[in-house]
Motif scaffolding. Structure first.
Motif, short mmCIF file in Angstrom:
data_model
loop_
_atom_site.label_atom_id
_atom_site.label_comp_id
_atom_site.label_asym_id
_atom_site.label_seq_id
_atom_site.Cartn_x
_atom_site.Cartn_y
_atom_site.Cartn_z
N GLU A 1 -23.71 21.78 -9.06
CA GLU A 1 -22.50 21.35 -9.80
C GLU A 1 -23.17 19.33 -10.66
O GLU A 1 -23.16 19.88 -11.59
CB GLU A 1 -21.05 20.90 -9.40
CG GLU A 1 -20.52 22.42 -8.93
CD GLU A 1 -20.68 22.78 -7.86
OE1 GLU A 1 -21.48 22.04 -7.02
OE2 GLU A 1 -21.19 24.19 -7.37
N TYR B 1 -23.81 19.54 -14.39
CA TYR B 1 -22.85 19.25 -15.02
C TYR B 1 -23.66 17.56 -15.71
O TYR B 1 -22.44 16.68 -16.31
CB TYR B 1 -21.53 18.78 -15.30
CG TYR B 1 -21.02 20.34 -14.94
CD1 TYR B 1 -20.87 21.28 -16.04
CD2 TYR B 1 -20.77 21.36 -13.78
CE1 TYR B 1 -20.16 22.45 -15.94
CE2 TYR B 1 -20.65 22.52 -13.48
CZ TYR B 1 -20.22 23.71 -14.23
OH TYR B 1 -20.32 24.58 -14.94
N GLN C 1 -23.22 16.41 -19.67
CA GLN C 1 -21.22 16.30 -19.57
C GLN C 1 -20.59 14.70 -19.01
O GLN C 1 -19.80 14.53 -19.59
CB GLN C 1 -21.07 17.74 -19.59
CG GLN C 1 -21.47 19.02 -20.63
CD GLN C 1 -22.74 19.31 -20.09
OE1 GLN C 1 -22.41 19.69 -18.89
NE2 GLN C 1 -23.72 19.18 -21.03
N MET C 2 -20.87 14.54 -18.04
CA MET C 2 -20.64 13.71 -17.14
C MET C 2 -20.30 12.41 -17.96
O MET C 2 -21.63 12.00 -18.73
CB MET C 2 -20.60 12.76 -15.96
CG MET C 2 -21.17 14.56 -14.66
SD MET C 2 -21.78 13.54 -13.55
CE MET C 2 -21.96 15.39 -13.00
#
Length: 82
Positions: A33, A37, A40-41
């Motif tokens: 994960e 992601y 997008q963090m």
């Protein structure tokens, strides 16, 4: 109050993309994960992942160090005849 980063936080990926037994990348120590992601963090989330990576790396290095240490067996206890 959080201070904003002036520069983008780069991905910790080193191009060694293999999973270990616990589901973390053997190269960068991120979970699936965390890798998926990353873009997008927020900066704070990325900093948190970097702290987690440091802890995971330290744990793996310590386990490897312990594995290399000679193991002393406990001395046999003498029978005192009580």
């Amino acid at each position: 109050m959080n201070q904003p980063d002036f520069f983008e936080i780069p991905s910790p990926c080193i191009g060694v993309c293999r999973m270990n037994g616990k589901g973390y990348c053997q190269g960068c120590f991120r979970s699936r994960e965390e890798r998926l992601y990353w873009l997008q963090m927020t900066d704070e989330q990325k900093h948190q992942v970097m702290r987690l990576i440091a802890m995971r790396r330290k744990k793996v290095q310590h386990a490897a160090w312990e594995k290399m240490q000679p193991h002393e067996e406990a001395p046999e206890q003498e029978d005192l005849g009580f």
